[in-house]
Scaffold this active site. Structure first.
Site, PDB file in Angstrom:
ATOM      1  N   ASP A 189       0.824  -1.207   0.000  1.00 46.53           N
ATOM      2  CA  ASP A 189       0.000   0.000   0.000  1.00 46.53           C
ATOM      3  C   ASP A 189       0.865   1.267   0.000  1.00 46.53           C
ATOM      4  O   ASP A 189       1.822   1.366   0.786  1.00 46.53           O
ATOM      5  CB  ASP A 189      -0.854  -0.045   1.283  1.00 46.53           C
ATOM      6  CG  ASP A 189      -1.927   1.017   1.326  1.00 46.53           C
ATOM      7  OD1 ASP A 189      -2.858   0.954   0.500  1.00 46.53           O
ATOM      8  OD2 ASP A 189      -1.840   1.906   2.191  1.00 46.53           O
ATOM      9  N   GLU A 239       1.674  -0.518  -4.837  1.00 45.70           N
ATOM     10  CA  GLU A 239       0.713   0.546  -5.124  1.00 45.70           C
ATOM     11  C   GLU A 239       1.499   1.844  -5.059  1.00 45.70           C
ATOM     12  O   GLU A 239       1.647   2.442  -3.996  1.00 45.70           O
ATOM     13  CB  GLU A 239      -0.456   0.566  -4.134  1.00 45.70           C
ATOM     14  CG  GLU A 239      -1.576   1.455  -4.667  1.00 45.70           C
ATOM     15  CD  GLU A 239      -2.286   2.309  -3.633  1.00 45.70           C
ATOM     16  OE1 GLU A 239      -3.353   2.834  -3.947  1.00 45.70           O
ATOM     17  OE2 GLU A 239      -1.772   2.475  -2.514  1.00 45.70           O
TER      18      GLU A 239
HETATM   19  O1  ISL Z   1      -8.498   6.655  -2.671  1.00 44.56           O
HETATM   20  C1  ISL Z   1      -7.920   7.308  -3.475  1.00 44.56           C
HETATM   21  C2  ISL Z   1      -8.679   8.074  -4.484  1.00 44.56           C
HETATM   22  O2  ISL Z   1     -10.034   7.971  -4.194  1.00 44.56           O
HETATM   23  C3  ISL Z   1      -6.456   7.338  -3.572  1.00 44.56           C
HETATM   24  O3  ISL Z   1      -5.954   8.614  -3.502  1.00 44.56           O
HETATM   25  C4  ISL Z   1      -5.852   6.468  -2.477  1.00 44.56           C
HETATM   26  O4  ISL Z   1      -5.702   7.230  -1.339  1.00 44.56           O
HETATM   27  C5  ISL Z   1      -4.517   5.957  -2.877  1.00 44.56           C
HETATM   28  O5  ISL Z   1      -4.730   5.112  -3.964  1.00 44.56           O
HETATM   29  C6  ISL Z   1      -3.876   5.154  -1.744  1.00 44.56           C
HETATM   30  O6  ISL Z   1      -4.722   4.091  -1.428  1.00 44.56           O
HETATM   31  C7  ISL Z   1      -4.364   3.103  -0.517  1.00 44.56           C
HETATM   32  O7  ISL Z   1      -3.991   3.628   0.733  1.00 44.56           O
HETATM   33  C8  ISL Z   1      -5.004   4.292   1.483  1.00 44.56           C
HETATM   34  C9  ISL Z   1      -6.319   3.516   1.554  1.00 44.56           C
HETATM   35  O8  ISL Z   1      -7.332   4.347   2.026  1.00 44.56           O
HETATM   36  C10 ISL Z   1      -6.712   2.969   0.200  1.00 44.56           C
HETATM   37  O9  ISL Z   1      -7.871   2.188   0.325  1.00 44.56           O
HETATM   38  C11 ISL Z   1      -5.543   2.174  -0.305  1.00 44.56           C
HETATM   39  O10 ISL Z   1      -5.831   1.523  -1.516  1.00 44.56           O
HETATM   40  C12 ISL Z   1      -4.436   4.477   2.853  1.00 44.56           C
HETATM   41  O11 ISL Z   1      -3.975   3.253   3.354  1.00 44.56           O
END
Ligand code: ISL
Length: 553
Positions: free
Chosen positions: A212, A267
């Site tokens: 993440d 990610e």
């Molecule tokens: O959610 C987003 C756009 O709607 C993105 O900006 C998101 O914050 C980004 O992709 C990072 O996401 C990941 O980390 C976040 C979590 O809320 C997301 O669900 C996860 O996929 C924090 O851990």
């Protein structure tokens, strides 16, 4: 390899290049306990359905103990299962049964921040001299009482990425919610502790991790202000710094200590393919990284062509393997996204209603025939659109509830979810679940579900579609066309991204387009019985995969 199918790779390739991944958002997949929230046992009992669909690997979004401020992306214990989802024993059973069916399992790993309730943070916040104080990012107040820099928090761009902690008189950093304090990876003990969490799950047999916001684990120690051109952009504009690559290489080495090609997909939420591609390193950092420009691309052939070209330009020189994703738990589903952007461009509602499923079907063909590893998001195989979530049911601070609606399993009252006084699914179900449920679509060979199954079957049976080179082909305006593979067994794919029927050229010899027929139809998005010679005609928003005639190679 037989000569008629040699359009693929010459050497064995790692499993994660051949696999089709399926993202499971555990809260919304299947609810075995009947409390309205999906769980690990729900996943276990549906493994055969996933095998039937034809996916090869599962990515499980977080299921760790968490106060759920960000629905599990705020982890309070990296090495356990939240009782809401089951237990370590349920997890072990799930992995064992998945492996017995040939399904790999990767899990989410959240290295940038913990929950505010993680024991490390509880200790860190207990005193400025606490053992874990340096595990998080603390700064003294500025003389004018403002936060230490101008960074904003994701989900509320008007709020600083800092919270002042009264009891100890310092600010702490959180790129996301206040309840998600950022770890300080400059502290060697943090890196060691997070490595231990990887080992914990590797020892339990997971095949890898989805890491993440992994680009953010390295930060410029000066924590400089975001320049004005980044104003209002959360967490993605900064934090693309060299030290992160060192940290990724260390994680890669750790993974390589284990047998069985354990992998990591990053990610990397930096919004250009160029920036993202650097996180593959020289084959010594992330094995894969999500390619966000493709996820955010509209339903337009010129934009997709550019995206495919850019992906090859950035990844090929590194020998990096692409990924393709159209939907996930953070963004509106692609069906909804394409409908909304068409509406913004002036498409009338009746036309949108007519084109909507056709677009979703053709998009499935695109996703599963590009060169690279596809990641499906649960529910796209049913052609789901986002749920309408009334204001009083909104629960996500990031406004992402619509794409997280529970999966409808059958045509019964609750569609596989509990009903009754005071019980019900944690979010409203998606639209049209009378027909867009798994049981109904399983019974209908013309359904989107069967289209995905045919596509995955074709991909697995056709080396050119998995490993073959991708060459963009000439095509009429609004149509995306490419060839996969070079020699015998090569295929061509046409995707009509317009709402009108079109006549396209055949794949031709040596990449030169010839008019009309040029091969045999292997699959069409709009006709379950498609086959025979390709006529060169494509319906509105239709996609076709054609086996190129050997005589035309
Ligand atoms: O959610 C987003 C756009 O709607 C993105 O900006 C998101 O914050 C980004 O992709 C990072 O996401 C990941 O980390 C976040 C979590 O809320 C997301 O669900 C996860 O996929 C924090 O851990």
């Amino acid at each position: 390899m037989a000569p008629d199918v040699d359009a693929g790779a010459a050497d064995p390739v790692p499993w994660w290049q051949e696999a089709v991944f399926y993202q499971i958002y555990p809260r919304s997949f299947a609810d075995a306990s009947g409390d309205g929230v999906g769980d690990l046992e729900g996943i276990r009992t549906h493994l055969d359905d996933l095998v039937w669909l034809g996916v090869d690997a599962l990515w499980l979004s977080p299921f760790f103990p968490s106060p759920m401020a960000d629905f599990g992306y705020d982890v309070a214990d990296y090495c356990d299962v939240d009782p809401l989802f089951g237990s370590l024993a349920t997890f072990d059973a799930l992995v064992a049964e998945a492996h017995a069916r040939g399904l790999r399992v990767i899990i989410d790993w959240v290295p940038n921040h913990t929950s505010i309730e993680h024991p490390w943070f509880l200790d860190a916040a207990s005193s400025p001299t606490a053992e874990h104080r340096s595990w998080y990012v603390w700064r003294d107040p500025t003389p004018d009482g403002r936060p230490p820099n101008n960074w904003v928090a994701a989900f509320d761009l008007s709020a600083p990425a800092w919270t002042f902690h009264e009891p100890t008189g310092q600010w702490y950093l959180h790129l996301f919610e206040e309840a998600q304090p950022d770890l300080n990876w400059d502290e060697p003990a943090v890196e060691a502790a997070m490595h231990a969490t990887l080992r914990f799950w590797l020892d339990r047999g997971v095949d890898g991790f989805r890491a993440d916001v992994v680009h953010a684990i390295g930060k410029d120690p000066a924590l400089p202000d975001d320049p004005p051109e980044h104003a209002g952009i959360p967490h993605c504009a900064l934090n693309d710094v060299p030290v992160t690559h060192e940290r990724l290489r260390a994680i890669r080495r750790l993974l390589e200590e284990y047998p069985g090609e354990r992998m990591m997909v990053g990610e990397v939420y930096l919004l250009t393919t160029e920036a993202i591609s650097t996180y593959y390193g020289d084959g010594d950092e992330a094995h894969l990284a999500f390619n966000f420009p493709a996820l955010l691309a509209p339903w337009r052939a010129d934009r997709w062509r550019a995206c495919i070209e850019e992906t090859a330009r950035c990844l090929d020189p590194r020998g990096a393997w692409p990924t393709w994703v159209l939907s996930n738990h953070d963004n509106p589903r692609h069906r909804t996204r394409y409908d909304r952007s068409a509406a913004r461009a002036g498409e009338d509602p009746a036309t949108t209603a007519r084109r909507s499923e056709a677009r979703a079907r053709a998009a499935a063909v695109l996703l599963c025939t590009l060169r690279g590893t596809p990641f499906l998001y649960q529910g796209e195989e049913l052609g789901l659109a986002d749920a309408e979530v009334p204001a009083d049911r909104v629960v996500d601070p990031g406004g992402r509830d619509g794409c997280r609606a529970p999966l409808p399993w059958d045509a019964g009252e609750g569609h596989g979810w509990p009903t009754g006084d005071g019980v019900g699914p944690w979010l409203p179900l998606p639209p049209e679940c009378g027909t867009r449920n798994r049981a109904a679509q399983r019974d209908d060979p013309a359904s989107v579900l069967h289209l995905y199954r045919r596509l995955l079957g074709l991909r697995h049976a056709t080396p050119a579609l998995t490993h073959g080179a991708l060459t963009l082909l000439e095509a009429p305006e609004g149509v995306l066309a490419y060839r996969r593979g070079d020699g015998p067994g090569a295929c061509a794919v046409w995707i009509n991204m317009t709402g009108d029927p079109v006549e396209v050229a055949g794949p031709g010899a040596g990449g030169v387009a010839v008019p009309g027929a040029g091969g045999t139809v292997l699959l069409a998005s709009d006709d379950p019985d498609a086959g025979g010679p390709f006529t060169g005609r494509l319906g509105p928003d239709a996609a076709v995969v054609v086996q190129i005639q050997t005589s035309l190679q």
